[in-house]
Scaffold this motif. Structure first.
Motif: not given
Length: 324
Positions: A113-125, A133-138, A145-151
């Motif tokens: 489980x994670x917040x919806x914005x984090x999940x969205x970031x993983x979906x894009x990844x 991509x290796x590093x981005x922000x959704x 306004x939610x945000x998901x960070x991929x590092x």
């Protein structure tokens, strides 16, 4: 000939208005899905009964022979580490909602489980435009306004499981009231709700004709504001300009912290396309440290609302791979 069973995950995306559930294979193919009203203003026990009913219905879908390996859940204010929704705004479910434990009672599988914005970031990844991509922000620009960070291709969750709440960085001390209890949060300016507040402030301060004067606050949506702007409505255009200026400035701050390759925009505000993204890029560039200028890309996600389950599905597939 009898087909072999397909390995799938059960993906659950919980929103303030609608909940989406589905069976998704490891390639991101949605084999079956259902959408139903969340009824976030009703007690959580009501949602639990409804969710169980919808899951049972989904699993009885004819024509799909599947083996569920795990469950991925994306929900507002969901904590990656505790499995609970913590103080979710716009929900009357209590301060700490035992979401993971509740789903476990319905179906006994590994749950992530994670917040919806984090999940969205993983979906894009894994399944969207961030492949490679290796590093981005959704940024999810919806009601809030939610945000998901991929590092380095990994989701940033933080020490306590709630990292990446860019919607609650401060824009103006003592600014607009936020549902989180603070004042001046970014999401009170840069979200569908935020731009609506800006529109009504502009309407009250001006006598200029506008299509948007025909709407009440509750009836106005991001779609109407976008359509008015595309028709040249000055109030709508000014609202987008002001919103882009604020958000672009805070995106520049985020670049200084993270140096992402790109931002990917999703949600209602992103539907305005270049009308919003162009002034947003200009504002971000104007506020960037020189070392970053001209390097940070801004994209609008191609993922449609009905495919929101791809985020929690990606979470489940990622966690399962890490365990094996």
């Amino acid at each position: 000939m009898r087909k072999d069973k397909i390995d799938v995950v059960l993906a659950i995306d919980i929103g303030g208005t609608f909940t989406k559930i589905g069976l998704v294979d490891r390639n991101g193919t949605i084999l079956s899905s259902h959408v139903f009203k969340t009824e976030a203003k009703k007690p959580f026990t009501d949602f639990k009964i409804l969710l169980e009913k919808e899951i049972r219905k989904l699993l009885s879908t004819k024509g799909i022979r599947h083996t569920i390996l795990g469950i991925g859940i994306g929900a507002p204010n969901a904590n990656y580490k505790t499995g609970a929704m913590e103080n979710p705004p716009n929900f009357r479910w209590g301060k700490e909602v035992p979401l993971k434990d509740t789903v476990l009672q319905i179906i006994d599988k590994s749950i992530y489980i994670t917040n919806d914005a984090n999940a969205s970031a993983l979906g894009e990844l894994y399944f969207g435009m961030a492949k490679g991509m290796k590093n981005f922000v959704v940024l999810t620009l919806g009601t809030g306004l939610g945000s998901g960070i991929i590092n380095e291709k990994k989701l940033v969750v933080g020490e306590y499981g709630m990292a990446g709440e860019l919607g609650h960085v401060n824009v103006y001390p003592n600014g607009r009231e936020c549902n989180c209890g603070l004042k001046g949060c970014l999401e009170t300016y840069a979200s569908v709700t935020g731009i609506k507040r800006t529109v009504f402030r502009l309407l009250s301060d001006s006598k200029e004709d506008s299509i948007l004067r025909n709407y009440s606050f509750d009836d106005l949506t991001g779609k109407e504001i976008s359509e008015a702007a595309l028709k040249g409505d000055n109030i709508a255009l000014e609202a987008f300009q002001r919103t882009a200026k604020i958000l672009g400035s805070k995106m520049a701050d985020t670049v200084a912290h993270l140096e992402p390759e790109a931002f990917i925009l999703t949600g209602g505000l992103s539907k305005a396309g270049e009308l919003f993204s162009q002034p947003l890029i200009q504002s971000m560039e104007a506020s960037l440290f020189n070392a970053y200028k001209g390097k940070i890309k801004v994209f609008i996600s191609k993922t449609v609302s009905n495919d929101a389950i791809l985020g929690p599905a990606a979470l489940a597939w990622q966690e399962l791979a890490m365990e094996n």
